[in-house]
Design a protein around this motif. Structure first.
Motif, PDB file in Angstrom:
ATOM      1  N   PHE A   1      50.512  41.135  31.299  1.00 17.28           N
ATOM      2  CA  PHE A   1      50.919  41.097  32.637  1.00 17.28           C
ATOM      3  C   PHE A   1      50.267  42.244  33.577  1.00 17.28           C
ATOM      4  N   ALA A   2      50.270  43.554  33.141  1.00 18.73           N
ATOM      5  CA  ALA A   2      49.557  44.496  33.950  1.00 18.73           C
ATOM      6  C   ALA A   2      48.122  44.066  34.272  1.00 18.73           C
ATOM      7  N   VAL A   3      47.556  43.536  33.474  1.00 18.93           N
ATOM      8  CA  VAL A   3      46.093  43.035  33.876  1.00 18.93           C
ATOM      9  C   VAL A   3      46.156  41.921  34.714  1.00 18.93           C
ATOM     10  N   ALA A   4      46.966  41.127  34.259  1.00 12.88           N
ATOM     11  CA  ALA A   4      46.949  39.833  35.270  1.00 12.88           C
ATOM     12  C   ALA A   4      47.493  40.017  36.520  1.00 12.88           C
ATOM     13  N   GLY A   5      48.327  41.047  36.677  1.00 11.50           N
ATOM     14  CA  GLY A   5      48.855  41.586  37.818  1.00 11.50           C
ATOM     15  C   GLY A   5      47.853  42.254  38.695  1.00 11.50           C
ATOM     16  N   ILE A   6      46.905  42.865  38.192  1.00  8.21           N
ATOM     17  CA  ILE A   6      45.862  43.512  38.812  1.00  8.21           C
ATOM     18  C   ILE A   6      44.822  42.679  39.648  1.00  8.21           C
ATOM     19  N   HIS A   7      44.508  41.588  38.451  1.00  9.50           N
ATOM     20  CA  HIS A   7      43.655  40.675  38.994  1.00  9.50           C
ATOM     21  C   HIS A   7      44.070  39.605  39.983  1.00  9.50           C
ATOM     22  N   ALA A   8      45.439  39.365  39.835  1.00 11.60           N
ATOM     23  CA  ALA A   8      46.151  38.457  41.005  1.00 11.60           C
ATOM     24  C   ALA A   8      46.010  39.333  42.303  1.00 11.60           C
ATOM     25  N   TYR A   9      46.179  40.423  42.346  1.00 12.10           N
ATOM     26  CA  TYR A   9      45.880  41.219  43.601  1.00 12.10           C
ATOM     27  C   TYR A   9      44.636  40.762  44.174  1.00 12.10           C
ATOM     28  N   PHE A  10      43.338  40.887  43.358  1.00 15.02           N
ATOM     29  CA  PHE A  10      42.150  40.677  44.234  1.00 15.02           C
ATOM     30  C   PHE A  10      42.082  39.166  44.298  1.00 15.02           C
ATOM     31  N   LEU A  11      42.827  38.159  43.523  1.00 17.83           N
ATOM     32  CA  LEU A  11      42.536  36.802  43.677  1.00 17.83           C
ATOM     33  C   LEU A  11      43.187  36.246  44.905  1.00 17.83           C
ATOM     34  N   ARG A  12      44.204  36.919  45.501  1.00 17.85           N
ATOM     35  CA  ARG A  12      44.825  36.723  46.816  1.00 17.85           C
ATOM     36  C   ARG A  12      43.906  37.057  48.003  1.00 17.85           C
ATOM     37  N   ARG A  13      43.003  37.847  47.797  1.00 11.02           N
ATOM     38  CA  ARG A  13      42.011  38.322  48.849  1.00 11.02           C
ATOM     39  C   ARG A  13      41.045  37.369  48.662  1.00 11.02           C
ATOM     40  N   ASP A  14      40.551  36.815  47.468  1.00  9.65           N
ATOM     41  CA  ASP A  14      39.288  36.250  46.995  1.00  9.65           C
ATOM     42  C   ASP A  14      39.485  35.240  46.055  1.00  9.65           C
ATOM     43  N   PRO A  15      40.333  34.036  46.263  1.00 10.90           N
ATOM     44  CA  PRO A  15      40.908  33.110  45.439  1.00 10.90           C
ATOM     45  C   PRO A  15      39.612  32.402  44.568  1.00 10.90           C
ATOM     46  N   GLN A  16      38.411  32.392  45.135  1.00  8.72           N
ATOM     47  CA  GLN A  16      37.365  31.613  44.415  1.00  8.72           C
ATOM     48  C   GLN A  16      36.592  32.483  43.487  1.00  8.72           C
ATOM     49  N   ASN A  17      36.859  33.876  43.454  1.00  7.52           N
ATOM     50  CA  ASN A  17      36.044  34.823  42.865  1.00  7.52           C
ATOM     51  C   ASN A  17      36.239  34.366  41.144  1.00  7.52           C
ATOM     52  N   GLU A  18      34.950  33.900  40.769  1.00 12.30           N
ATOM     53  CA  GLU A  18      35.107  33.747  39.400  1.00 12.30           C
ATOM     54  C   GLU A  18      35.371  34.536  38.354  1.00 12.30           C
ATOM     55  N   PHE A  19      34.958  35.787  38.659  1.00 15.47           N
ATOM     56  CA  PHE A  19      35.285  36.812  37.687  1.00 15.47           C
ATOM     57  C   PHE A  19      36.777  37.236  37.571  1.00 15.47           C
ATOM     58  N   HIS A  20      37.307  37.288  38.898  1.00 16.33           N
ATOM     59  CA  HIS A  20      38.906  37.503  38.465  1.00 16.33           C
ATOM     60  C   HIS A  20      39.708  36.235  38.178  1.00 16.33           C
ATOM     61  N   ARG A  21      39.029  34.908  38.537  1.00 21.77           N
ATOM     62  CA  ARG A  21      39.770  33.730  37.693  1.00 21.77           C
ATOM     63  C   ARG A  21      39.752  33.625  36.405  1.00 21.77           C
ATOM     64  N   LYS A  22      38.694  34.150  35.969  1.00 21.11           N
ATOM     65  CA  LYS A  22      38.771  34.285  34.464  1.00 21.11           C
ATOM     66  C   LYS A  22      39.492  35.273  33.709  1.00 21.11           C
ATOM     67  N   ALA A  23      39.495  36.424  34.513  1.00 20.82           N
ATOM     68  CA  ALA A  23      40.078  37.531  33.831  1.00 20.82           C
ATOM     69  C   ALA A  23      41.804  37.169  34.101  1.00 20.82           C
ATOM     70  N   PHE A  24      42.182  36.631  35.248  1.00 19.21           N
ATOM     71  CA  PHE A  24      43.488  36.434  35.640  1.00 19.21           C
ATOM     72  C   PHE A  24      43.963  35.218  34.354  1.00 19.21           C
ATOM     73  N   ALA A  25      43.200  34.313  34.176  1.00 20.46           N
ATOM     74  CA  ALA A  25      43.555  33.126  33.230  1.00 20.46           C
ATOM     75  C   ALA A  25      43.845  33.839  31.727  1.00 20.46           C
ATOM     76  N   ILE A  26      42.616  34.471  31.195  1.00 23.49           N
ATOM     77  CA  ILE A  26      43.088  35.228  30.017  1.00 23.49           C
ATOM     78  C   ILE A  26      44.450  35.971  29.869  1.00 23.49           C
ATOM     79  N   ALA A  27      44.253  37.049  30.755  1.00 26.45           N
ATOM     80  CA  ALA A  27      45.519  37.975  30.710  1.00 26.45           C
ATOM     81  C   ALA A  27      47.010  37.221  31.056  1.00 26.45           C
ATOM     82  N   LEU A  28      47.053  36.253  31.764  1.00 25.29           N
ATOM     83  CA  LEU A  28      48.109  35.597  32.062  1.00 25.29           C
ATOM     84  C   LEU A  28      48.615  34.723  30.828  1.00 25.29           C
TER      85      LEU A  28
END
Lengths: 430, 348
Positions: free
Chosen positions: A193-220
């Motif tokens: 959740f800590a990692v998902a939370g950090i990447h969620a923060y970036f995704l809110r600003r840039d929802p199409q960012n592939e890097f953060h999407r993949k990171a968020f998916a794995i961590a969540l």
């Protein structure tokens, strides 16, 4: 501050500090191994970048975890020599195995962090798997030693000395399984959740960012799955407590009277003078049901035990509530995430949900700290439950306030630096 | 029939030797970081960083092994050392924490000259304090001043006098010189740049001479400071040939460094350190903490020692090949010469 209190404070502070880094050291390798495995499978370079960037943060955390763990292993002797003279041989088995596991973790971490261009790809991935296994086993063995302090087995006492020591029986004491399971899941849950939370923060600003999407998916996924598993292990722990450490369960629930059909208390202020708990929301018979699957089962209350054997009730009760509260929020986040993903057939990146997951960032670690408070403070006044009092285990060394302050200042300094460096690692690229 | 606890004590001694040869050299790296001078100061620091980065954490685990074996197999000795030597051990721990953290922080903090140098200083100073305090601890243990009631395990000595004396500090500085020697010798083989090699050759020579001086001082001080050890070192049947052997290896090592036979020096310097520690171990026997605590009167029961030995054997089978692999990956001569950290930066 008395020397005993200073020693306890130093030990508590050292543990509270170390457990954060230890948890990250256990769980981050899982995320890295998943990302790197996906890279090997799909050849998508984003996964490789992800594994590498996660590994940089982990390098910092692992180093702090390794040195603060060393401090703890020495502090056992520096602060609690009487305890170690008594217990050292009995809990030697898990500690020896822990040494072995730590070796594996440290050796393969070196290969993992610095061997990107030096070993074949699959070997590199396998090194990551070894780090994961080494870290997990290391954590499990240390928790096993702690479990023995709660439910000491594997020896008999003659003339105040432990004899007929059976190290394997000591290692397989009644609390080992439930505690090791609960802590291991907690580590993956908190870090997920800590990692998902950090990447969620970036995704809110840039929802199409592939890097953060993949990171968020794995961590969540990791966080969510372990969040759903944790209540099961919590249930096993509660049943173990009811059987082997009823006084700790009573303190957690602020249950003063021994009663059939005991209620589950949410909130409430335990009054240790008057021996009552006020202002709690009580769910009738729920505690009896949760512990024994029987609405009218008997739950032991604190009044069954002499006051000098009771732990500080309020601290244990509050800490328990905090742990459970954080856990419930993360379970909700996990279920919601799964439901959103199923409904939209894709990553759950609705803005409100990302905000929710961002809020979850620190919750797992708060739960871990609270959970250890429950375990440790709930065992007081004993260092070895019903056998040795904490007050009898402390070193005769005077002026313990000095090392306590010294280590506190040191750890505050390190915490500040780690936060600054992690911020750099996280934000430098965006 | 050798008692089980002697095997464990042997494993502890071997672990201590490996810790000195690997982890000790890492501390020595910190010493040379502090004394990085001349126009190549930056290159020297960088070389040290590359040499340490992948291995220092694994090397550090040997210390954990020693501590764990000590409290499992000789619990009263562990408790006594923790009590009487609380202060130097605490200082050593602070050194361990600052060394490790300053080292990684330096790599991951911003790379400006001032920040880098600040972390370097902290890393170097911590790398010096830690082996000195380790040596002080070992010196105090050897000195025969920690009195313990064997029956009750109560330490009868105060918290200062056993270690705050000349002999333990001489051993502390001696330990530091050994670390510095090992590091300088290893570093000559970590680079193909002949100027850097030359820098570390000079440093290795300085360290080798310092080792000789500190060995002499420690031996002289031991007459007053550690009489039991002195008796072991001076009067036993094995002592004279052993000293001659150690001395011969030391001189041979200096010759090898002088003649730029670096590969030979990398074999000889570790042998020299091994002989020194081994000699101390023999002189210390049968005491674990002289004068009252021996290996046999502090040993845990057979039911404890047997499984520990089994774990040690299993552990050795797993750890030694893994360790060897780690070193082949990073210390092989045929490695890609590009620096690790550079690779690391380009990976960003």
């Amino acid at each position: 501050m008395s020397d005993l209190l200073a020693a306890r404070a130093q030990m508590a502070m050292s543990l509270a500090f170390h457990i954060i880094f230890a948890s990250i050291g256990i769980a981050m390798p899982l995320l890295m191994v998943i990302a790197e495995g996906l890279w090997l499978k799909t050849k998508d370079e984003t996964y490789l970048t992800l594994a590498k960037r996660w590994s940089k943060g982990t390098a910092i955390m692992f180093a702090v975890g390794a040195v603060s763990g060393t401090v703890l292993s020495f502090e056992l002797g520096l602060l609690w020599p009487t305890f170690m003279a008594y217990a050292g041989p009995i809990i030697g088995m898990p500690f020896s195995l822990e040494g072995l596991a730590f070796f594996i973790e440290a050796i393969f971490l070196g290969i993992y962090l610095y061997g990107w261009n030096r070993v074949p790809k699959t070997v590199h991935w396998l090194a990551g798997v070894m780090v994961l296994l080494g870290g997990m086993m290391s954590g499990i063995f240390v928790v096993t030693a702690n479990a023995w302090m709660n439910t000491p087995t594997g020896f008999t006492i003659e003339d105040g000395k432990a004899v007929n020591i059976d190290p394997i029986a000591a290692m397989l004491n009644p609390s080992s399984f439930s505690q090791a399971l609960h802590m291991t899941i907690a580590a993956f849950l908190a870090v997920g959740f800590a990692v998902a939370g950090i990447h969620a923060y970036f995704l809110r600003r840039d929802p199409q960012n592939e890097f953060h999407r993949k990171a968020f998916a794995i961590a969540l996924c990791v966080g969510g799955i372990f969040a759903l598993l944790q209540p099961i292990s919590g249930d096993i722990s509660a049943k173990r407590l009811a059987k082997h450490q009823p006084i700790k369960l009573a303190a957690m629930e602020a249950q003063w009277e021994t009663e059939r059909g005991a209620p589950l208390r949410i909130g409430g202020i335990p009054d240790e003078e008057a021996e009552v708990t006020r202002y709690a929301i009580e769910i009738p018979k729920a505690l009896s049901f949760l512990v024994h699957f029987d609405l009218n089962a008997e739950i032991k209350g604190l009044k069954d035990f002499p006051p000098e054997n009771r732990p500080p009730v309020a601290i244990v009760h509050y800490a328990f509530q905090i742990m459970v509260g954080c856990g419930i929020v993360m379970i909700i986040a996990g279920i919601l995430g799964g439901w959103l993903a199923w409904r939209h057939k894709g990553l759950p990146i609705k803005s409100w949900y990302l905000r929710f997951v961002t809020i979850c960032t620190p919750l797992g670690f708060i739960a871990i700290e609270a959970g250890w408070t429950v375990t440790e403070v709930g065992r007081q006044p004993w260092v070895i439950y019903n056998i040795m009092r904490t007050a009898d285990a402390v070193t005769p060394m005077p002026h313990l306030i000095v090392p306590f302050i010294g280590f506190t200042v040191l750890y505050i300094f390190l915490s500040i630096i780690v936060v600054i460096l992690l911020r750099r690692q996280i934000f430098i690229y965006d | 029939m050798i008692q089980l606890e002697i095997y464990i004590a042997g494993v502890m001694l071997v672990s201590l030797i490996i810790y000195m040869l690997t982890g000790g050299a890492d501390f020595g790296g910190g010493v040379w970081d502090l004394f990085a001078t001349g126009e190549r100061a930056k290159d020297q620091r960088e070389l040290i960083t590359h040499a340490l980065a992948p291995i220092w954490e694994a090397n550090h685990v040997w210390l954990i092994v020693i501590v764990v074996l000590l409290f499992v197999a000789f619990p009263v000795a562990f408790a006594s050392i923790g009590t009487a030597l609380h202060i130097p051990l605490t200082l050593m721990l602070i050194g361990i924490v600052l060394r490790g953290t300053a080292f990684v922080f330096r790599t991951y903090d911003d790379q400006s000259e001032t920040t880098h140098l600040r972390w370097s200083r902290l890393f170097a100073i911590a790398s010096i304090i830690t082996p000195i305090m380790l040596g002080v601890t070992l010196g105090a243990v050897a000195s025969g001043t920690i009195h313990v009631d064997v029956e009750t395990g109560i330490v009868e000595t105060d918290f200062i006098s056993s270690w705050f004396a000349l002999f333990p500090f001489a051993i502390g500085v001696f330990t530091l010189t050994l670390c510095a020697l090992l590091a300088a010798v290893y570093l000559t083989l970590e680079t193909d740049n002949s100027e850097l090699q030359e820098d570390f050759r000079i440093r290795a020579l300085v360290a080798a001479v310092s080792v000789g001086v500190m060995a002499g001082i420690s031996f002289l001080l031991s007459a007053e400071g550690a009489p039991t050890i002195r008796k072991g070192l001076g009067n036993s049947v094995w002592s004279v040939p052993f000293h001659l052997l150690t001395g011969a290896v030391a001189i041979w090592a200096i010759w090898a460094i002088w003649k730029r036979h670096y590969s030979l020096a990398r074999v000889l310097a570790p042998i020299q350190v091994t002989l020194i520690i081994f000699g101390w171990g023999l002189a210390q026997y049968p005491h674990i903490v002289s004068p009252n605590l021996t290996f046999s009167n502090t040993a845990a029961s057979k039911s404890v020692l047997q499984p520990v030995l089994i774990i040690v054997v299993i552990g050795a089978v797993i750890v030694i090949p893994a360790f060897w692999y780690l070193y082949t990956v990073f210390k092989g001569r045929d490695d890609q010469t590009g620096s690790l950290i550079e690779q690391d930066k380009t990976n960003n």
